[in-house]
Scaffold this motif. Structure first.
Motif, PDB file in Angstrom:
ATOM      1  N   GLU A   3     -25.592 -42.308  48.239  1.00  0.00           N
ATOM      2  CA  GLU A   3     -25.339 -42.985  46.971  1.00  0.00           C
ATOM      3  C   GLU A   3     -25.698 -44.470  46.977  1.00  0.00           C
ATOM      4  N   SER A   4     -25.887 -45.068  48.163  1.00  0.00           N
ATOM      5  CA  SER A   4     -26.135 -46.508  48.199  1.00  0.00           C
ATOM      6  C   SER A   4     -26.979 -46.895  49.404  1.00  0.00           C
ATOM      7  N   VAL A   5     -27.508 -48.089  49.321  1.00  0.00           N
ATOM      8  CA  VAL A   5     -28.250 -48.711  50.409  1.00  0.00           C
ATOM      9  C   VAL A   5     -27.688 -50.118  50.537  1.00  0.00           C
ATOM     10  N   HIS A   6     -27.415 -50.523  51.768  1.00  0.00           N
ATOM     11  CA  HIS A   6     -26.996 -51.906  51.952  1.00  0.00           C
ATOM     12  C   HIS A   6     -27.597 -52.466  53.228  1.00  0.00           C
ATOM     13  N   ALA A   7     -27.691 -53.777  53.257  1.00  0.00           N
ATOM     14  CA  ALA A   7     -28.235 -54.485  54.410  1.00  0.00           C
ATOM     15  C   ALA A   7     -27.611 -55.869  54.430  1.00  0.00           C
ATOM     16  N   GLU A   8     -27.605 -56.474  55.586  1.00  0.00           N
ATOM     17  CA  GLU A   8     -27.163 -57.862  55.679  1.00  0.00           C
ATOM     18  C   GLU A   8     -28.329 -58.681  56.202  1.00  0.00           C
ATOM     19  N   VAL A   9     -28.601 -59.778  55.523  1.00  0.00           N
ATOM     20  CA  VAL A   9     -29.668 -60.687  55.934  1.00  0.00           C
ATOM     21  C   VAL A   9     -29.083 -62.092  56.052  1.00  0.00           C
ATOM     22  N   MET A  10     -29.763 -62.908  56.804  1.00  0.00           N
ATOM     23  CA  MET A  10     -29.386 -64.312  56.894  1.00  0.00           C
ATOM     24  C   MET A  10     -30.294 -65.101  55.961  1.00  0.00           C
ATOM     25  N   MET A  11     -29.675 -65.962  55.164  1.00  0.00           N
ATOM     26  CA  MET A  11     -30.433 -66.831  54.267  1.00  0.00           C
ATOM     27  C   MET A  11     -30.054 -68.270  54.559  1.00  0.00           C
ATOM     28  N   SER A  12     -30.986 -69.166  54.281  1.00  0.00           N
ATOM     29  CA  SER A  12     -30.697 -70.591  54.369  1.00  0.00           C
ATOM     30  C   SER A  12     -30.255 -71.073  52.997  1.00  0.00           C
ATOM     31  N   PHE A  13     -29.078 -71.652  52.942  1.00  0.00           N
ATOM     32  CA  PHE A  13     -28.563 -72.269  51.718  1.00  0.00           C
ATOM     33  C   PHE A  13     -29.067 -73.706  51.735  1.00  0.00           C
ATOM     34  N   ARG A  22     -27.365 -71.711  57.433  1.00  0.00           N
ATOM     35  CA  ARG A  22     -27.607 -70.273  57.328  1.00  0.00           C
ATOM     36  C   ARG A  22     -26.303 -69.555  57.023  1.00  0.00           C
ATOM     37  N   ILE A  23     -26.404 -68.577  56.112  1.00  0.00           N
ATOM     38  CA  ILE A  23     -25.236 -67.793  55.737  1.00  0.00           C
ATOM     39  C   ILE A  23     -25.610 -66.307  55.691  1.00  0.00           C
ATOM     40  N   PRO A  24     -24.640 -65.432  55.957  1.00  0.00           N
ATOM     41  CA  PRO A  24     -24.909 -64.005  55.798  1.00  0.00           C
ATOM     42  C   PRO A  24     -24.838 -63.614  54.326  1.00  0.00           C
ATOM     43  N   VAL A  25     -25.757 -62.758  53.927  1.00  0.00           N
ATOM     44  CA  VAL A  25     -25.807 -62.266  52.550  1.00  0.00           C
ATOM     45  C   VAL A  25     -25.938 -60.747  52.607  1.00  0.00           C
ATOM     46  N   GLU A  26     -25.038 -60.069  51.914  1.00  0.00           N
ATOM     47  CA  GLU A  26     -25.098 -58.610  51.851  1.00  0.00           C
ATOM     48  C   GLU A  26     -25.925 -58.206  50.643  1.00  0.00           C
ATOM     49  N   LEU A  27     -26.901 -57.327  50.861  1.00  0.00           N
ATOM     50  CA  LEU A  27     -27.688 -56.750  49.777  1.00  0.00           C
ATOM     51  C   LEU A  27     -27.182 -55.335  49.566  1.00  0.00           C
ATOM     52  N   ASP A  93     -25.471 -76.114  37.026  1.00  0.00           N
ATOM     53  CA  ASP A  93     -25.264 -75.927  38.459  1.00  0.00           C
ATOM     54  C   ASP A  93     -26.243 -74.887  38.991  1.00  0.00           C
ATOM     55  N   GLN A  94     -26.803 -75.177  40.156  1.00  0.00           N
ATOM     56  CA  GLN A  94     -27.714 -74.209  40.750  1.00  0.00           C
ATOM     57  C   GLN A  94     -27.568 -74.193  42.260  1.00  0.00           C
ATOM     58  N   ALA A  95     -27.967 -73.075  42.847  1.00  0.00           N
ATOM     59  CA  ALA A  95     -27.976 -72.911  44.300  1.00  0.00           C
ATOM     60  C   ALA A  95     -29.341 -72.372  44.688  1.00  0.00           C
ATOM     61  N   LEU A  96     -29.874 -72.885  45.779  1.00  0.00           N
ATOM     62  CA  LEU A  96     -31.202 -72.491  46.228  1.00  0.00           C
ATOM     63  C   LEU A  96     -31.094 -71.901  47.636  1.00  0.00           C
ATOM     64  N   PHE A  97     -31.695 -70.722  47.819  1.00  0.00           N
ATOM     65  CA  PHE A  97     -31.652 -70.015  49.093  1.00  0.00           C
ATOM     66  C   PHE A  97     -33.066 -69.681  49.535  1.00  0.00           C
ATOM     67  N   LYS A  98     -33.294 -69.757  50.845  1.00  0.00           N
ATOM     68  CA  LYS A  98     -34.576 -69.346  51.422  1.00  0.00           C
ATOM     69  C   LYS A  98     -34.308 -68.164  52.344  1.00  0.00           C
ATOM     70  N   VAL A  99     -35.153 -67.130  52.221  1.00  0.00           N
ATOM     71  CA  VAL A  99     -34.974 -65.906  53.000  1.00  0.00           C
ATOM     72  C   VAL A  99     -36.332 -65.396  53.454  1.00  0.00           C
TER      73      VAL A  99
END
Length: 143
Positions: A3-13, A22-27, A93-99
């Motif tokens: 029913e689902s797909v998930h992954a965790e990636v590291m992104m630069s805030f 760097r922070i963990p981000v769940e997709l 307000d905005q947030a910018l992430f690099k992945v």
């Protein structure tokens, strides 16, 4: 059926040109909402924050600049398959992430194997889930 797909990636805030961390981000992608992907950002010291937006926007964003409104995604750097920038905005307000693009492509490939892009409407219970979600939203705004 899964029913689902998930992954965790590291992104630069990217806080500024001089400061990033760097922070963990769940997709997450779920068949009950086949048009959307959810990204949950785990910022240190704050409660997790989840953003939902079109899976197609993420697909398009790894290939070229796209997005209107609150979410913009674009490849970044001299190698177009190296990194992507994701800009999320609420008001001023905005947030910018690099992945790195590679884990995004791997995640999107897994979502496509679950529900091929363009075949979302074929899910028989999508309309039921949409009606239920709209009912909850309307109940929350009137209650």
């Amino acid at each position: 059926m899964r029913e689902s797909v998930h992954a965790e990636v590291m992104m630069s805030f990217l806080v500024s040109e001089e400061l990033s961390f760097r922070i963990p981000v769940e997709l997450r992608y779920e068949t009950r909402d086949p048009y959307a992907v959810r990204l949950t950002f785990h910022l240190p010291g704050d409660a997790p924050v989840t953003w939902a937006f079109s899976r197609e926007l993420l697909v398009d964003g790894v290939n070229g600049p796209c997005g209107e409104g609150d979410v913009h995604i674009a490849p970044h750097g001299s190698d177009p398959l190296s990194d992507a920038l994701i800009r999320l905005q609420v008001g001023t307000d905005q947030a910018l992430f690099k992945v790195s693009i590679a884990p995004l492509i791997a995640f999107l490939d897994r979502t496509d194997r679950l529900v091929p892009l363009g075949q979302e409407r074929a899910l028989a219970d999508f309309d039921t889930h949409l009606d239920e979600a709209l009912g909850r939203i309307l109940a929350d705004t009137t209650g």
